[in-house]
Write a protein that holds these residues in place. Structure first.
Motif, mmCIF file in Angstrom:
data_model
loop_
_atom_site.group_PDB
_atom_site.id
_atom_site.type_symbol
_atom_site.label_atom_id
_atom_site.label_comp_id
_atom_site.label_asym_id
_atom_site.label_seq_id
_atom_site.Cartn_x
_atom_site.Cartn_y
_atom_site.Cartn_z
ATOM 1 N N ILE A 358 0.665 -1.104 -0.260
ATOM 2 C CA ILE A 358 -0.076 0.057 -0.001
ATOM 3 C C ILE A 358 0.899 1.240 -0.122
ATOM 4 C CG2 ILE A 358 -1.847 1.053 1.192
ATOM 5 C CD1 ILE A 358 -2.316 -1.545 2.317
ATOM 6 N N CYS A 359 0.710 2.109 -0.802
ATOM 7 C CA CYS A 359 1.477 3.457 -1.236
ATOM 8 C C CYS A 359 0.738 4.449 -0.965
ATOM 9 C CB CYS A 359 2.135 3.237 -2.476
ATOM 10 S SG CYS A 359 3.165 1.798 -2.576
ATOM 11 N N PRO A 360 0.386 4.912 0.268
ATOM 12 C CA PRO A 360 -0.394 6.137 0.126
ATOM 13 C C PRO A 360 0.272 7.363 0.152
ATOM 14 C CG PRO A 360 -0.255 5.328 2.397
ATOM 15 C CD PRO A 360 0.520 4.365 1.500
ATOM 16 N N SER A 361 -0.328 8.508 -0.204
ATOM 17 C CA SER A 361 0.418 10.076 -0.206
ATOM 18 C C SER A 361 0.361 10.180 1.421
ATOM 19 C CB SER A 361 -0.305 11.133 -1.012
ATOM 20 O OG SER A 361 -0.426 10.760 -2.195
ATOM 21 N N GLY A 362 1.391 11.034 1.561
ATOM 22 C CA GLY A 362 1.403 11.909 2.979
ATOM 23 C C GLY A 362 0.979 13.346 3.003
ATOM 24 N N TYR A 363 1.997 14.147 3.352
ATOM 25 C CA TYR A 363 1.546 15.467 3.182
ATOM 26 C C TYR A 363 1.666 15.830 2.234
ATOM 27 C CZ TYR A 363 1.838 15.899 8.304
ATOM 28 O OH TYR A 363 1.779 15.560 9.889
ATOM 29 N N GLU A 364 2.769 15.295 1.198
ATOM 30 C CA GLU A 364 2.609 15.539 -0.147
ATOM 31 C C GLU A 364 2.360 14.356 -0.966
ATOM 32 O OE1 GLU A 364 2.966 18.615 -0.887
ATOM 33 O OE2 GLU A 364 3.677 19.476 0.738
ATOM 34 N N VAL A 365 2.144 14.565 -2.241
ATOM 35 C CA VAL A 365 1.481 13.357 -3.258
ATOM 36 C C VAL A 365 2.558 12.321 -3.377
ATOM 37 C CG1 VAL A 365 -0.191 14.997 -4.234
ATOM 38 C CG2 VAL A 365 2.413 14.686 -5.183
ATOM 39 N N ALA A 366 3.931 12.826 -3.426
ATOM 40 C CA ALA A 366 4.793 11.578 -3.661
ATOM 41 C C ALA A 366 5.136 10.674 -2.414
ATOM 42 C CB ALA A 366 6.022 12.229 -4.132
ATOM 43 N N SER A 367 5.420 9.505 -2.849
ATOM 44 C CA SER A 367 5.765 8.324 -1.679
ATOM 45 C C SER A 367 7.012 7.657 -2.254
ATOM 46 C CB SER A 367 4.526 7.569 -1.383
ATOM 47 O OG SER A 367 5.261 6.599 -0.375
ATOM 48 N N PRO A 368 7.811 7.399 -1.116
ATOM 49 C CA PRO A 368 9.189 6.430 -1.642
ATOM 50 C C PRO A 368 8.687 5.065 -1.687
ATOM 51 C CG PRO A 368 9.517 7.380 0.590
ATOM 52 C CD PRO A 368 8.385 7.957 0.054
ATOM 53 N N ARG A 369 7.546 5.001 -1.208
ATOM 54 C CA ARG A 369 7.097 3.389 -1.083
ATOM 55 C C ARG A 369 6.648 2.878 -2.339
ATOM 56 N NH1 ARG A 369 5.975 5.977 3.517
ATOM 57 N NH2 ARG A 369 6.234 4.938 5.383
ATOM 58 N N ILE A 370 6.463 3.763 -3.296
ATOM 59 C CA ILE A 370 6.186 3.086 -4.572
ATOM 60 C C ILE A 370 7.511 2.501 -5.281
ATOM 61 C CG2 ILE A 370 5.547 3.849 -7.031
ATOM 62 C CD1 ILE A 370 3.898 6.196 -5.857
ATOM 63 N N VAL A 371 8.557 2.928 -4.935
ATOM 64 C CA VAL A 371 9.834 2.411 -5.595
ATOM 65 C C VAL A 371 10.165 1.418 -4.799
ATOM 66 C CG1 VAL A 371 12.329 3.079 -6.123
ATOM 67 C CG2 VAL A 371 10.576 4.691 -6.847
ATOM 68 N N GLU A 372 9.915 1.462 -3.546
ATOM 69 C CA GLU A 372 10.083 0.415 -2.443
ATOM 70 C C GLU A 372 9.456 -0.748 -2.841
ATOM 71 O OE1 GLU A 372 11.404 3.029 1.368
ATOM 72 O OE2 GLU A 372 9.386 2.019 1.089
ATOM 73 N N ALA A 373 8.253 -0.646 -3.295
ATOM 74 C CA ALA A 373 7.385 -1.839 -3.803
ATOM 75 C C ALA A 373 7.859 -2.495 -4.962
ATOM 76 C CB ALA A 373 6.100 -1.320 -3.939
ATOM 77 N N ILE A 374 8.355 -1.531 -5.926
ATOM 78 C CA ILE A 374 8.924 -2.263 -7.080
ATOM 79 C C ILE A 374 10.077 -2.916 -6.994
ATOM 80 C CG2 ILE A 374 9.773 -1.320 -9.471
ATOM 81 C CD1 ILE A 374 7.600 0.775 -9.702
ATOM 82 N N TYR A 375 10.721 -2.140 -6.120
ATOM 83 C CA TYR A 375 12.099 -3.048 -6.061
ATOM 84 C C TYR A 375 11.806 -4.447 -5.105
ATOM 85 C CZ TYR A 375 15.008 1.179 -6.537
ATOM 86 O OH TYR A 375 15.881 1.936 -7.228
ATOM 87 N N ALA A 376 10.822 -4.226 -4.478
ATOM 88 C CA ALA A 376 10.368 -5.711 -3.644
ATOM 89 C C ALA A 376 9.607 -6.649 -4.582
ATOM 90 C CB ALA A 376 9.612 -5.393 -2.361
ATOM 91 N N GLU A 377 9.315 -6.328 -5.681
ATOM 92 C CA GLU A 377 8.642 -7.153 -6.580
ATOM 93 C C GLU A 377 7.101 -7.234 -6.110
ATOM 94 O OE1 GLU A 377 10.922 -10.576 -7.416
ATOM 95 O OE2 GLU A 377 12.537 -9.447 -8.398
ATOM 96 N N CYS A 378 6.679 -6.134 -5.446
ATOM 97 C CA CYS A 378 5.329 -6.346 -4.778
ATOM 98 C C CYS A 378 4.516 -5.196 -5.756
ATOM 99 C CB CYS A 378 5.736 -5.684 -3.291
ATOM 100 S SG CYS A 378 4.118 -5.597 -2.261
#
Length: 466
Positions: A358-378
């Protein structure tokens, strides 16, 4: 009677001359227009007619009312510029070749010595057109970096933080020998190498909180290069770009209206509700290199060992996360949501064990979790508003991610369980394929995140005629 007609004739002549002068001023000082699609071949002109929406018209009015870097010669006819004509001719040929499909894939060898990769498959919006554009970029595109400014505020950025992509790009661009040119007359675009992260780190007082420090640095820098070189004034900044991954990256550009409205802004905080304009601005991914290490970051478990349906862990930042934590925080074994991870649990391991991240926005729209998910093949589950996803000119995000609206958060588990297994398997395979476009390499490799950022800038430069 004759005196009356003569007097009226003088009035008409005066009004006509005034209207002609006003028209000339508007035509020369209007914003550079951009075509709605990065693949179109329309030549762009400075005219108010290029604004196709009410928001565009508002932006134009704000710009015209705002005061900008002085350019008193802009209302006069420009003298012939042979170098500029050559550069524009190069770009015109590139547009024509990309649009006409005249590049023969089979006849092209890898320009940078890497094993030749041909984009194909469902992860792309148009793989063939992307390939044509990328090859033309490698053969043609030249970037000039202004040498003015000293570290730590210029030519420098962080490489070990959530803003890592800013420092990584600065470092790789400064050492690049393929795209970078030392001759500004040979350049298609000009890079403004100020770092918003470093300006905030070194000059911003968290107690006083005076944001004018950004104004002074950025505005003074543009003033210096516009007075020392001719390139800024001849295009009103339209063939220039800046790059920032800081939340205040967009704010830093507002202090120079031509930079804000004309120049290409490569931003992590790609929020259309804050005047991010995807026709001229480029969305770049937020990548958190905690240690600065770029190797060994990718890879996950096989599908048989992904026992968690969905996973998220993160602080209570913004209303989207508030809704997510309210409905799912530590309430379900399959949808594991934490504000703080319990002792003994590993964040990277949990991502690798999950089918969806799950990659929700925080105070701003971008999130490092998107790339972290792609790296983890999730498979990423994107929950945001007004966010332009990175490289979305090229990538079909719907083929390898799930997008969920804020209103659908209470039904998140039902939504994910409702995705057929065969569709999930296809998405997960595509996540593996798209990894190459988000990986940081040193030195860079073809089609990696460094080259994808440059390609995003290349697309936008193609769409403006100086």
């Amino acid at each position: 009677m004759r005196q009356f007609h003569a007097r009226n004739l003088y009035v008409l002549l005066f009004v006509g001359a005034s209207l002609a002068l006003v028209s000339a001023l508007v035509l020369t000082k209007g914003l550079k227009g951009f075509s709605a699609s990065p693949w179109t071949t329309t030549t762009v002109k400075t005219s108010s007619s290029t604004f196709s929406s009410p928001r565009d018209a508002i932006w134009q009015k704000e710009f015209m009312d705002a005061g900008n870097v002085s350019n008193k010669k802009s209302v006069r006819e420009r003298p012939r510029d042979a170098e500029l004509e050559r550069v524009e001719a190069d770009l015109a040929r590139a547009r024509a070749m990309i649009g006409a499909g005249t590049i023969n894939r089979s006849s092209i060898s890898a320009p940078l010595g890497e094993e030749y990769y041909v984009p194909q498959g469902d992860i792309y919006r148009n793989a063939v057109t992307f390939h044509r554009s990328y090859v033309m970029m490698e053969k043609l595109f030249k970037i000039f970096i202004y040498k003015e400014g000293e570290a730590p505020l210029f030519h420098n950025g962080p490489c070990k933080s959530i803003y890592s992509i800013e420092g990584v790009f600065f470092s790789l661009m400064e050492r690049d020998t393929h795209f970078r040119t030392l001759d500004p007359d040979q350049a298609h675009i000009y890079f403004l190498p100020f770092s918003v992260v470093m300006i905030i780190h070194h000059l911003f007082d968290p107690i006083v909180r005076d944001k004018n420090v950004m104004k002074h640095v950025v505005a003074d820098y543009v003033k210096v290069i516009s007075q020392k070189y001719r390139y800024w004034n001849r295009s009103l900044g339209a063939d220039h770009f800046m790059l920032s991954c800081h939340d205040w990256g967009p704010r830093a550009t507002r202090y120079v209206p031509q930079l804000y409205y004309n120049s290409i802004r490569a931003l992590c905080n790609a929020n259309t509700s804050e005047h991010f304009n995807p026709r001229k601005d480029a969305s770049i991914p937020e990548i958190n290199l905690i240690t600065g290490e770029t190797k060994g970051l990718t890879g996950g478990l096989p599908l048989s060992k992904r026992t968690i349906l969905a996973f998220f862990a993160g602080g209570l930042h913004g209303r989207i996360r508030l809704a997510l934590l309210h409905h799912w925080k530590e309430k379900d074994e399959l949808v594991q949501v934490y504000e703080t991870l319990p002792e003994g649990l590993s964040y990277p391991d949990l991502m690798k064990k999950s089918k969806y991240c799950i990659c929700p926005s925080g105070y701003e729209v971008a999130s490092p979790r998107i790339v972290e998910a792609i790296y983890a093949e999730c498979v990423p589950v994107l929950i945001s508003q007004h966010y332009v996803l990175p490289f979305s000119d090229v990538l079909d995000w719907g083929s390898f991610s799930v997008q969920v609206s804020v209103d659908e958060i209470p039904n998140l588990k039902k939504t994910l369980l409702g995705i057929p297994q065969d569709r999930y398997i296809r998405m997960q395979k595509r996540v593996k394929l798209v990894q190459r476009h988000f990986v940081v390499n040193n030195p860079p490799k073809r089609f990696d995140v460094f080259h994808m950022i440059i390609h995003s800038i290349w697309l936008r430069r193609l769409n403006v005629a100086v």
